[in-house]
Design an enzyme around this catalytic site. Structure first.
Site, PDB file in Angstrom:
ATOM      1  N   TYR A   1       0.824  -1.215   0.000  1.00  0.00           N
ATOM      2  CA  TYR A   1       0.000   0.000   0.000  1.00  0.00           C
ATOM      3  C   TYR A   1       0.857   1.264   0.000  1.00  0.00           C
ATOM      4  O   TYR A   1       0.632   2.188  -0.801  1.00  0.00           O
ATOM      5  CB  TYR A   1      -0.954  -0.059   1.194  1.00  0.00           C
TER       6      TYR A   1
ATOM      7  N   ALA B   1       2.864   1.624  -3.370  1.00  0.00           N
ATOM      8  CA  ALA B   1       1.982   1.974  -4.486  1.00  0.00           C
ATOM      9  C   ALA B   1       1.491   3.413  -4.365  1.00  0.00           C
ATOM     10  O   ALA B   1       1.418   4.141  -5.371  1.00  0.00           O
ATOM     11  CB  ALA B   1       0.803   1.008  -4.546  1.00  0.00           C
ATOM     12  N   CYS B   2       1.162   3.843  -3.154  1.00  0.00           N
ATOM     13  CA  CYS B   2       0.678   5.212  -2.977  1.00  0.00           C
ATOM     14  C   CYS B   2       1.791   6.232  -3.202  1.00  0.00           C
ATOM     15  O   CYS B   2       1.554   7.311  -3.765  1.00  0.00           O
ATOM     16  CB  CYS B   2       0.065   5.387  -1.589  1.00  0.00           C
ATOM     17  N   ALA B   3       3.006   5.919  -2.750  1.00  0.00           N
ATOM     18  CA  ALA B   3       4.133   6.821  -3.019  1.00  0.00           C
ATOM     19  C   ALA B   3       4.275   7.052  -4.520  1.00  0.00           C
ATOM     20  O   ALA B   3       4.447   8.190  -4.980  1.00  0.00           O
ATOM     21  CB  ALA B   3       5.416   6.250  -2.432  1.00  0.00           C
TER      22      ALA B   3
ATOM     23  N   PHE C   1       1.475   9.317  -5.959  1.00  0.00           N
ATOM     24  CA  PHE C   1       1.743  10.734  -5.763  1.00  0.00           C
ATOM     25  C   PHE C   1       2.884  11.209  -6.664  1.00  0.00           C
ATOM     26  O   PHE C   1       2.806  12.286  -7.267  1.00  0.00           O
ATOM     27  CB  PHE C   1       2.077  11.022  -4.299  1.00  0.00           C
TER      28      PHE C   1
END
Length: 426
Positions: A386, A389-391, A394
């Site tokens: 998570y 993937a989120c890094a 952004f």
């Protein structure tokens, strides 16, 4: 002379719906055979069960289930692998040119992976009932936050702030950047001694403690996570601020003791959902005195095409943030204005969140064994995927995060803010 294809070569056929044909990654099978560029990160398939998941769900959910269950892993840079799998990580349908169904079935049969769909890992959650009722919101928040305060401390560090930090320069540390973010919020809200601040979705109390200690305000923080509330109260007492910081286990819809001079909503509105956001904004407007300020810090979809709704069958909604919803900044701004607020400032912090997530990921990797002991291997693997993937989301401008400063206007038209932004500066 023909040669028998290796297990890894046959795997590539099965992975075609996910890999989009020419995706440059290596595949390594359970028997050690490999295919793909030698210098690329490797997707390692430990268990045939992962293939059955992908036959049933040839998209990010199939990959996520296999990852959480430990049936697949990565050898090499996880960020690089996710970038190369971006088309499936960020698109639900799997898409691409699929090989013929008969060929898929032949390869699947030869590898011994045909069979019924495996049950999802126990970390996957499906929320019953209608989205964003009070009871369902409590279950969704509990799934994400009531894991282990010690687990969160490993990842977030001593600040215990679970939203993007504010990086003044490359030399800053995570704790300093989080302190600077808290102070930025307090300055934007124009906090002064004796005022009342409502912290909606107060987390573990970091903003409430900072505002009370540094600005002399009285703070009411509300959360529907029991573990957050317990620790926030303890931290406020240890800081000698129990007389100025009140932490409530309370839904924002149950707050009735306004007016407040200022309201902060930091990383909370993503849980509200656009269907009830108008009511949410109206409640905050009603709780704020005329001339009071609202600081809304919220992750945003960059466009309507990257918006996420509560029924999205993605990895994030099934494993991380049940019922979490992202909409574009413009949608949020319109809903806030429709409630009666005047928006006076918007600051985009997208690069700041990418840096923050990279730091959280490093903390998790550095304390991996302890994290597994506290939260379980499956949950730790959820978090590893998570945050990486989120890094990347952004960094590649697929999602953003913004601070909206709004005011409740005076009825007589008096301007509650100075004419320039100088008051925001340190």
């Amino acid at each position: 002379m023909s040669t028998t294809p290796s297990t890894a070569d046959r795997l590539r056929t099965l992975f075609q719906p996910v890999l989009r044909g020419g995706t440059p990654i290596r595949l390594r099978a359970w028997d050690g055979s490999e295919t793909g560029p030698a210098d690329a990160p490797a997707l390692v398939i430990h268990d045939r069960r992962a293939l059955r998941r992908l036959l049933w769900k040839p998209n990010q959910l199939g990959l996520a289930r296999a990852w959480v269950a430990g049936e697949i892993d990565v050898d090499g840079d996880l960020y690089e692998l996710l970038l190369r799998l971006a088309t499936v990580v960020w698109n639900e349908d799997g898409g691409g040119d699929r090989p013929g169904a008969l060929r898929l079935l032949r390869e699947a049969a030869s590898l011994g992976v045909l069979g019924p769909q495996p049950p999802p890992p126990p970390e996957e959650v499906r929320m019953p009932g209608r989205a964003h009722t009070r009871s369902r919101d409590r279950r969704a928040i509990s799934h994400h936050y009531d894991v282990s305060n010690d687990f969160y401390r490993l990842i977030l560090g001593p600040s215990m702030v679970y939203s993007c930090a504010y990086w003044r320069d490359d030399e800053s540390t995570l704790d300093v950047a989080q302190r600077d973010k808290l102070d930025l919020i307090c300055r934007k809200l124009g906090l002064r001694k004796g005022q009342r601040l409502l912290d909606v979705g107060c987390g573990w109390g970091s903003l409430a403690i900072h505002a009370a200690r540094e600005y002399g305000v009285e703070v009411v923080g509300v959360t529907i996570s029991r573990e957050q509330a317990d620790l926030a109260r303890k931290r406020a007492a240890e800081a000698g601020l129990a007389d100025r910081v009140e932490i409530r286990l309370q839904d924002y819809r149950e707050v009735t003791d306004g007016p407040y001079d200022a309201i902060a909503s930091v990383g909370m509105a993503e849980h509200v959902g656009p269907a009830v956001y108008a009511a949410y904004a109206a409640i905050l407007f009603r709780l704020l005195r005329p001339g009071g300020r609202l600081l809304n810090h919220q992750i945003a979809a960059r466009t309507d095409t990257t918006a996420v709704d509560a029924d999205d069958p993605s990895f994030i909604n099934r494993y991380v943030f049940p019922d979490g919803q992202l909409v574009p900044l413009g949608t949020t701004a319109t809903l806030i204005e429709d409630a009666g607020f005047e928006i006076r400032d918007v600051e985009a912090l997208r690069p700041h969140y990418a840096l923050t997530l990279r730091e959280w990921s490093r903390n998790l990797e550095a304390h991996w064994d302890e994290a597994v002991e506290l939260a379980g291997l499956g949950r730790a693997r959820v978090w590893r995927l998570y945050m990486a993937a989120c890094a990347l989301a952004f960094e590649t401008d697929r999602i953003g995060v913004n601070q909206i400063l709004a005011v409740r206007p005076h009825e007589d038209g008096r301007d509650p803010l100075p004419m320039t932004r100088a008051w925001m500066m340190p």
